[in-house]
Design a protein around this motif. Structure first.
Motif, short mmCIF file in Angstrom:
data_model
loop_
_atom_site.label_atom_id
_atom_site.label_comp_id
_atom_site.label_asym_id
_atom_site.label_seq_id
_atom_site.Cartn_x
_atom_site.Cartn_y
_atom_site.Cartn_z
N ILE A 1 -16.64 -12.42 35.22
CA ILE A 1 -16.10 -11.08 34.99
C ILE A 1 -16.26 -10.59 33.56
O ILE A 1 -16.65 -9.45 33.33
CB ILE A 1 -14.60 -11.05 35.38
CG1 ILE A 1 -14.45 -11.28 36.89
CG2 ILE A 1 -13.96 -9.74 34.97
CD1 ILE A 1 -13.02 -11.45 37.33
N LEU A 2 -15.96 -11.45 32.58
CA LEU A 2 -15.80 -10.98 31.21
C LEU A 2 -17.12 -10.82 30.47
O LEU A 2 -18.01 -11.67 30.59
CB LEU A 2 -14.91 -11.95 30.43
CG LEU A 2 -13.44 -11.99 30.82
CD1 LEU A 2 -12.70 -13.03 29.98
CD2 LEU A 2 -12.78 -10.62 30.66
N PRO A 3 -17.25 -9.78 29.66
CA PRO A 3 -18.39 -9.64 28.75
C PRO A 3 -18.36 -10.76 27.71
O PRO A 3 -17.33 -11.44 27.54
CB PRO A 3 -18.18 -8.28 28.10
CG PRO A 3 -17.24 -7.56 29.00
CD PRO A 3 -16.38 -8.60 29.62
N PRO A 4 -19.45 -10.97 26.98
CA PRO A 4 -19.53 -12.12 26.06
C PRO A 4 -18.44 -12.20 25.01
O PRO A 4 -17.84 -13.26 24.83
CB PRO A 4 -20.92 -11.95 25.42
CG PRO A 4 -21.72 -11.25 26.45
CD PRO A 4 -20.76 -10.29 27.11
N ASP A 5 -18.14 -11.11 24.30
CA ASP A 5 -17.14 -11.19 23.23
C ASP A 5 -15.75 -11.56 23.75
O ASP A 5 -15.11 -12.48 23.24
CB ASP A 5 -17.12 -9.89 22.43
CG ASP A 5 -18.33 -9.75 21.52
OD1 ASP A 5 -19.04 -10.76 21.34
OD2 ASP A 5 -18.57 -8.65 21.01
N PRO A 6 -15.22 -10.84 24.76
CA PRO A 6 -13.92 -11.26 25.30
C PRO A 6 -13.95 -12.66 25.90
O PRO A 6 -12.93 -13.37 25.87
CB PRO A 6 -13.63 -10.20 26.37
CG PRO A 6 -14.44 -9.02 25.98
CD PRO A 6 -15.68 -9.57 25.35
N PHE A 7 -15.11 -13.05 26.42
CA PHE A 7 -15.22 -14.39 27.01
C PHE A 7 -15.11 -15.46 25.91
O PHE A 7 -14.48 -16.51 26.11
CB PHE A 7 -16.54 -14.51 27.75
CG PHE A 7 -16.61 -15.68 28.71
CD1 PHE A 7 -15.48 -16.10 29.41
CD2 PHE A 7 -17.80 -16.35 28.93
CE1 PHE A 7 -15.54 -17.17 30.30
CE2 PHE A 7 -17.88 -17.41 29.80
CZ PHE A 7 -16.75 -17.82 30.49
N GLN A 8 -15.72 -15.19 24.76
CA GLN A 8 -15.57 -16.12 23.64
C GLN A 8 -14.12 -16.21 23.17
O GLN A 8 -13.60 -17.29 22.89
CB GLN A 8 -16.44 -15.67 22.46
CG GLN A 8 -17.93 -15.89 22.64
CD GLN A 8 -18.68 -15.58 21.36
OE1 GLN A 8 -18.70 -16.39 20.43
NE2 GLN A 8 -19.29 -14.42 21.30
N THR A 9 -13.45 -15.06 23.09
CA THR A 9 -12.05 -15.07 22.68
C THR A 9 -11.21 -15.84 23.67
O THR A 9 -10.31 -16.60 23.29
CB THR A 9 -11.53 -13.62 22.56
OG1 THR A 9 -12.32 -12.92 21.61
CG2 THR A 9 -10.07 -13.61 22.11
N LEU A 10 -11.48 -15.66 24.96
CA LEU A 10 -10.77 -16.43 25.99
C LEU A 10 -10.98 -17.92 25.80
O LEU A 10 -10.03 -18.71 25.89
CB LEU A 10 -11.24 -15.99 27.38
CG LEU A 10 -10.73 -16.85 28.55
CD1 LEU A 10 -9.21 -16.79 28.64
CD2 LEU A 10 -11.37 -16.41 29.86
N ALA A 11 -12.22 -18.32 25.52
CA ALA A 11 -12.51 -19.74 25.34
C ALA A 11 -11.76 -20.30 24.14
O ALA A 11 -11.21 -21.42 24.20
CB ALA A 11 -14.02 -19.94 25.17
N ARG A 12 -11.74 -19.56 23.04
CA ARG A 12 -11.00 -20.03 21.86
C ARG A 12 -9.50 -20.14 22.16
O ARG A 12 -8.83 -21.08 21.72
CB ARG A 12 -11.25 -19.10 20.68
CG ARG A 12 -12.69 -19.13 20.16
CD ARG A 12 -12.83 -18.34 18.87
NE ARG A 12 -14.18 -18.45 18.33
CZ ARG A 12 -15.14 -17.54 18.51
NH1 ARG A 12 -14.86 -16.44 19.20
NH2 ARG A 12 -16.33 -17.71 18.00
N SER A 13 -8.97 -19.15 22.88
CA SER A 13 -7.54 -19.22 23.22
C SER A 13 -7.26 -20.37 24.18
O SER A 13 -6.16 -20.94 24.16
CB SER A 13 -7.08 -17.89 23.82
OG SER A 13 -7.68 -17.65 25.08
N ALA A 14 -8.23 -20.73 25.01
CA ALA A 14 -8.06 -21.88 25.91
C ALA A 14 -7.93 -23.18 25.11
O ALA A 14 -7.08 -24.02 25.42
CB ALA A 14 -9.23 -21.96 26.88
N ILE A 15 -8.76 -23.34 24.10
CA ILE A 15 -8.66 -24.53 23.25
C ILE A 15 -7.31 -24.57 22.55
O ILE A 15 -6.66 -25.62 22.47
CB ILE A 15 -9.82 -24.56 22.23
CG1 ILE A 15 -11.16 -24.68 22.96
CG2 ILE A 15 -9.64 -25.70 21.24
CD1 ILE A 15 -12.37 -24.51 22.05
#
Length: 628
Positions: A72-86
């Motif tokens: 679903i997510l575009p690249p920039d929000p997807f990166q932010t999601l990944a960082r928040s997951a860590i």
């Protein structure tokens, strides 16, 4: 959950977290104080149980959210999601979101699927530190427990009040300013033990329980992010929760209501419900952003879908791992494996910049255009971020550096959106431009925006005027604000009586020393977030109706334009970007025009959009001499 789905329905709903902290402090204190194991064993037992209770369902939620984000997510929000997951895996979500440019009440709630894990970070940090202190005092001087907790609670509350004036985001997110709520819960446990077995008149207990319920309901309904997020505003909800715990006997009154099977059932799955509701809400907003007819039903459907998902999480993850059939080393090993998998997946996403190859070629084209624009904004305008929070004088953003600025661009984030284009053209003509920018600050104060710090905004305006008075080389000032925020259709904040006088006073101050003040009128808004898939569809000829019509734009912004019409200041000029950004032939204001991307999100211009808007004559007027 209601607050995350529709903040306007329950503006103080975020205080549910404060209630949760009280309950957590109450329960954990009871578990620890009741333990008669040796200190080391008690700590090991407590932490192992907390890990088994919290992490398995969280890790499954993180992995599931990353997989859904992949689709679903575009690249920039997807990166932010990944960082928040860590950050969530390592129990530092609250610190991660504290360090983000925008605060909890500035759109982050809607944007990030894991933003709600900030409260879990506070709780887990509390679980790490509090048991050590509590058990040491309990083993050494048990009579000192209540005085020690009470002292820590008062100090934390005082610190929260002070920190809110210095760094509101830190006061909201960090443990030291939240510990007093957990401390109230701990003191509530000791109070419950004191009154246990003592005769209390039922009418008194029921009356106090009703008062507690009124305090909670009133806080949820009447407070908002500015009035009730930290400190005094949160106190009624916190004390109401503590009083409800003390007075809600299960055999009568409020306690009987809370003992209903339906309520108990919700309580059983509440943790997994907490975990899953926000990812489904945030991701559904993106997935269905292009469908106007679904906008009002997306949130209820997402909340409804979170219930069976939460039940499955409780039934197949939470309950089995709490049972005796899972030996502790075996359970902890599986949890460590899942944590490693979540972190590995997140690191792959970050390392590959959000994996843009997931999208079709036309979408990747839009992503590349946005990335190119991002680089230019960093090089020529986003130095303004150094000014975010008013930590630096307005003159710190000067392009090219070292020159005497001829033009000053002033306002909020809409001013920063214009600056890359203005500064580039100024530099081409051998001139310098300066940007003075403070996000979410308006030229007038309407008093009911929870995301605006009025004291700092007033200070920012004074700094700007002082800077201009000390910089005689500035001949023109471009004034650009998110005027649309004053007439937000979701929560209208119409310019109040006297607003024109305040704007006129500011413009008159900016026009000192014979400076010209060039005011950019409101820009059109989109009805959906500016996501790459929407842009690509428009560029591909599918023409998703994501923008407002020109008539809607004019009607929506009429109050602001009327306010500006009433401002009569010599050497002030107005520029209307609407006819350039909209297609007047078909009466539409869309996301793209002639294959050019106009908006970064629902109201910020892209560099291409700013180039078009500035053709209204503003750019040429700003960079020409006074006789022009």
């Amino acid at each position: 959950m209601v607050y995350h789905a529709a903040p306007s329905l329950l503006p103080g709903g975020f205080l549910g977290v404060d209630v949760f902290f009280v309950i957590s402090g109450y329960l954990i204190t009871g578990i620890l104080v009741s333990s008669d194991e040796p200190l080391g064993v008690a700590l090991k037992t407590f932490w192992a149980r907390r890990i088994r209770r919290i992490l398995p369902a969280l890790l499954v939620c993180i992995l599931g959210t990353l997989l859904l984000g992949m689709a679903i997510l575009p690249p920039d929000p997807f990166q932010t999601l990944a960082r928040s997951a860590i950050a969530a895996v390592f129990s530092v979500s609250n610190i991660f979101f504290w360090r983000q440019p925008r605060g909890y009440f500035q759109g982050v709630v809607e944007d990030n699927p894991l933003v709600h894990t900030w409260s879990l970070g506070v709780e887990e940090q509390f679980y790490l530190l509090y048991p050590i202190l509590l058990l040491i005092i309990a083993r050494w001087r048990r009579l000192w427990l209540v005085p020690a907790i009470a002292t820590g609670t008062v100090l934390s509350f005082a610190f929260a009040l002070w920190l809110k004036t210095q760094d509101p985001a830190a006061a909201f997110y960090l443990l030291p300013s939240r510990a007093w709520e957990l401390g109230i819960g701990a003191l509530t446990w000791f109070a419950a033990q004191h009154f246990s077995g003592r005769r209390v008149r039922p009418w008194a207990a029921d009356g106090l329980g009703l008062i507690a319920l009124i305090a909670l309901a009133g806080s949820f309904a009447l407070l908002n992010g500015r009035t009730g997020s930290v400190g005094w505003g949160a106190l009624p909800a916190v004390l109401g929760a503590a009083l409800l715990i003390l007075c809600a006997a299960p055999e009568r009154g409020i306690g009987r209501l809370l003992s209903l099977k339906f309520v108990v059932g919700i309580g059983l799955i509440s943790y997994s419900l907490y975990l899953w509701h926000q990812p489904l809400l945030a991701l559904s907003r993106v997935a269905f952003a292009d469908f106007e007819s679904l906008r009002t039903t997306t949130a209820p459907l997402a909340l409804l879908a979170s219930v069976p998902l939460a039940w499955a999480s409780w039934r197949f993850i939470e309950r089995p791992l709490r049972s005796a059939q899972f030996a502790e080393p075996k359970a902890l090993g599986r949890i460590a494996l899942a944590a490693g998998a979540a972190c590995a997946m997140a690191l792959v996403i970050v390392a590959n910049r959000g994996i843009p190859a997931r999208f079709a070629p036309e979408v990747q084209r839009v992503i590349e255009l946005q990335s190119r624009e991002d680089r230019e904004r960093v090089e020529r305008g986003q130095c303004a971020l150094r000014n975010e929070g008013w930590r630096s004088p307005p003159g710190t953003c000067l392009v090219p550096a070292g020159g005497a600025p001829k033009i000053a661009v002033i306002g909020d984030s809409h001013a920063s959106a214009l600056f890359p284009v203005i500064s580039k053209e100024a530099e081409r003509r051998g001139q310098s431009a300066v940007l003075a920018f403070a996000g979410r600050c308006r030229p007038i104060d309407n008093g009911n925006d929870p995301n605006t710090d009025r004291k700092r905004c007033a200070s920012y305006s004074r700094q700007v005027v002082e800077y201009l008075d000390a910089t005689p080389s500035v001949e023109a000032v471009v004034l650009a604000y998110h005027w649309n925020a004053l007439v937000d259709p979701a929560a209208p904040i119409l310019p109040r009586e006297g607003a024109a006088r305040e704007v006129a006073a500011l413009i008159a101050a900016l026009a000192g020393n014979d400076r010209r003040v060039l005011v950019m009128d409101p820009v059109p808004m989109a009805k959906v977030p500016g996501i790459p898939a929407t842009y690509a569809a428009n560029l591909g000829g599918r023409a998703i109706p994501a923008g407002e019509t020109y008539q809607e734009y004019r009607e929506r912004t009429a109050p602001v334009r009327a306010m500006l019409d009433a401002v009569q200041v010599e050497r002030m000029q107005r520029f209307d970007p609407g006819p350039l950004l909209c297609d007047l032939e078909n009466g539409a204001c869309e996301l793209t025009k002639n294959d050019r991307i106009l908006l970064r999100d629902n109201h910020h211009l892209t560099t291409e959009g700013a180039e078009i808007a500035l053709r209204s004559g503003l750019l040429e007027t700003a960079l020409s001499g006074p006789d022009k």
